[in-house]
Scaffold this motif. Sequence first.
Motif, PDB file in Angstrom:
ATOM      1  N   SER A 176       2.437   9.639  -5.481  1.00  0.00           N
ATOM      2  CA  SER A 176       3.024  10.918  -5.092  1.00  0.00           C
ATOM      3  C   SER A 176       4.121  11.331  -6.063  1.00  0.00           C
ATOM      4  CB  SER A 176       3.590  10.814  -3.675  1.00  0.00           C
ATOM      5  OG  SER A 176       4.234  12.003  -3.310  1.00  0.00           O
ATOM      6  N   SER A 177       4.918  10.375  -6.505  1.00  0.00           N
ATOM      7  CA  SER A 177       5.972  10.658  -7.475  1.00  0.00           C
ATOM      8  C   SER A 177       5.377  11.097  -8.808  1.00  0.00           C
ATOM      9  CB  SER A 177       6.841   9.416  -7.661  1.00  0.00           C
ATOM     10  OG  SER A 177       7.714   9.587  -8.733  1.00  0.00           O
ATOM     11  N   ASP A 207      -6.060  12.837 -12.651  1.00  0.00           N
ATOM     12  CA  ASP A 207      -5.811  12.078 -13.885  1.00  0.00           C
ATOM     13  C   ASP A 207      -4.492  12.576 -14.479  1.00  0.00           C
ATOM     14  OD1 ASP A 207      -5.970  10.512 -16.101  1.00  0.00           O
ATOM     15  OD2 ASP A 207      -7.809  11.408 -16.885  1.00  0.00           O
ATOM     16  N   TYR A 208      -3.379  12.109 -13.906  1.00  0.00           N
ATOM     17  CA  TYR A 208      -2.063  12.638 -14.241  1.00  0.00           C
ATOM     18  C   TYR A 208      -1.616  12.249 -15.651  1.00  0.00           C
ATOM     19  CZ  TYR A 208      -2.198  13.272  -9.228  1.00  0.00           C
ATOM     20  OH  TYR A 208      -2.578  13.631  -7.972  1.00  0.00           O
ATOM     21  N   LYS A 209      -1.965  11.057 -16.082  1.00  0.00           N
ATOM     22  CA  LYS A 209      -1.576  10.619 -17.418  1.00  0.00           C
ATOM     23  C   LYS A 209      -2.252  11.493 -18.479  1.00  0.00           C
ATOM     24  CE  LYS A 209      -1.287   6.463 -20.236  1.00  0.00           C
ATOM     25  NZ  LYS A 209      -1.608   5.034 -20.319  1.00  0.00           N
ATOM     26  N   GLN A 210      -3.532  11.740 -18.311  1.00  0.00           N
ATOM     27  CA  GLN A 210      -4.259  12.587 -19.258  1.00  0.00           C
ATOM     28  C   GLN A 210      -3.747  14.023 -19.196  1.00  0.00           C
ATOM     29  OE1 GLN A 210      -6.373  11.184 -21.308  1.00  0.00           O
ATOM     30  NE2 GLN A 210      -6.986  13.027 -22.367  1.00  0.00           N
ATOM     31  N   SER A 211      -3.399  14.483 -18.019  1.00  0.00           N
ATOM     32  CA  SER A 211      -2.849  15.835 -17.864  1.00  0.00           C
ATOM     33  C   SER A 211      -1.553  15.982 -18.649  1.00  0.00           C
ATOM     34  CB  SER A 211      -2.601  16.123 -16.381  1.00  0.00           C
ATOM     35  OG  SER A 211      -2.018  17.389 -16.213  1.00  0.00           O
ATOM     36  N   ARG A 212      -0.705  14.974 -18.591  1.00  0.00           N
ATOM     37  CA  ARG A 212       0.559  15.031 -19.335  1.00  0.00           C
ATOM     38  C   ARG A 212       0.329  15.002 -20.848  1.00  0.00           C
ATOM     39  NH1 ARG A 212       2.217  11.644 -15.139  1.00  0.00           N
ATOM     40  NH2 ARG A 212       2.027   9.798 -16.444  1.00  0.00           N
ATOM     41  N   MET A 231       0.831  -1.192   0.000  1.00  0.00           N
ATOM     42  CA  MET A 231       0.000   0.000   0.000  1.00  0.00           C
ATOM     43  C   MET A 231       0.875   1.255   0.000  1.00  0.00           C
ATOM     44  SD  MET A 231      -3.094   0.875   0.001  1.00  0.00           S
ATOM     45  CE  MET A 231      -4.230   2.117   0.460  1.00  0.00           C
ATOM     46  N   GLU A 232       1.961   1.221   0.803  1.00  0.00           N
ATOM     47  CA  GLU A 232       2.842   2.387   0.904  1.00  0.00           C
ATOM     48  C   GLU A 232       3.569   2.624  -0.423  1.00  0.00           C
ATOM     49  OE1 GLU A 232       6.828   3.632   3.252  1.00  0.00           O
ATOM     50  OE2 GLU A 232       5.272   2.612   4.422  1.00  0.00           O
ATOM     51  N   ASN A 233       3.951   1.532  -1.110  1.00  0.00           N
ATOM     52  CA  ASN A 233       4.613   1.652  -2.407  1.00  0.00           C
ATOM     53  C   ASN A 233       3.687   2.305  -3.426  1.00  0.00           C
ATOM     54  OD1 ASN A 233       6.492   1.403  -4.409  1.00  0.00           O
ATOM     55  ND2 ASN A 233       6.001  -0.740  -4.846  1.00  0.00           N
ATOM     56  N   MET A 234       2.397   1.960  -3.376  1.00  0.00           N
ATOM     57  CA  MET A 234       1.417   2.560  -4.280  1.00  0.00           C
ATOM     58  C   MET A 234       1.262   4.051  -4.007  1.00  0.00           C
ATOM     59  SD  MET A 234      -2.344   1.126  -4.850  1.00  0.00           S
ATOM     60  CE  MET A 234      -3.314   1.507  -6.256  1.00  0.00           C
ATOM     61  N   MET A 235       1.320   4.445  -2.736  1.00  0.00           N
ATOM     62  CA  MET A 235       1.217   5.860  -2.349  1.00  0.00           C
ATOM     63  C   MET A 235       2.441   6.623  -2.833  1.00  0.00           C
ATOM     64  SD  MET A 235      -1.559   6.542  -0.455  1.00  0.00           S
ATOM     65  CE  MET A 235      -1.312   7.506   1.006  1.00  0.00           C
ATOM     66  N   ASN A 236       3.634   6.015  -2.739  1.00  0.00           N
ATOM     67  CA  ASN A 236       4.855   6.663  -3.207  1.00  0.00           C
ATOM     68  C   ASN A 236       4.839   6.854  -4.724  1.00  0.00           C
ATOM     69  OD1 ASN A 236       5.991   7.009  -0.703  1.00  0.00           O
ATOM     70  ND2 ASN A 236       7.156   5.097  -0.777  1.00  0.00           N
ATOM     71  N   THR A 237       4.351   5.836  -5.430  1.00  0.00           N
ATOM     72  CA  THR A 237       4.260   5.928  -6.885  1.00  0.00           C
ATOM     73  C   THR A 237       3.304   7.040  -7.288  1.00  0.00           C
ATOM     74  OG1 THR A 237       4.676   3.561  -7.040  1.00  0.00           O
ATOM     75  CG2 THR A 237       3.756   4.639  -8.981  1.00  0.00           C
TER      76      THR A 237
END
Length: 115
Positions: free
Chosen positions: A9-10, A83-88, A1-7
């Motif tokens: 956030s990154s 929606d970060y992918k669409q934003s990029r 779960m923490e790894n998913m949050m870091n991803t």
Amino acid sequence: MENMMNTSSSERKKTKRGAWITTIAYLILFPFLLMLALASVMVFDRPNTSIAFGLGLIFMYFLMPLSIPCALYLMWSRYVQGDYKQSRRYYWMPVYVIGVVLISFALMDAIESFF
């Protein structure tokens, strides 16, 4: 779960940094493209320019600066929605519009040179 949050956030930080860079670049570019679009009405100074052809050129010139506010709105609204992918994807919208307009100008010049 923490790894998913870091991803997440990154990805959020990377998207925000890219959005700020493209926002600043487009805000610098906007006045120049707007001046070019406003000067495009001088296409009618050439006596053999038809009205339809001239209006088409003017419309295409105005597409370039108008794509910038649209891209900024879409880019930042998708960022806020998460929606970060669409934003990029919207980073590049004005570049695509400018490219299409310039290619169409080259095609029009080539077609016009035949006649």
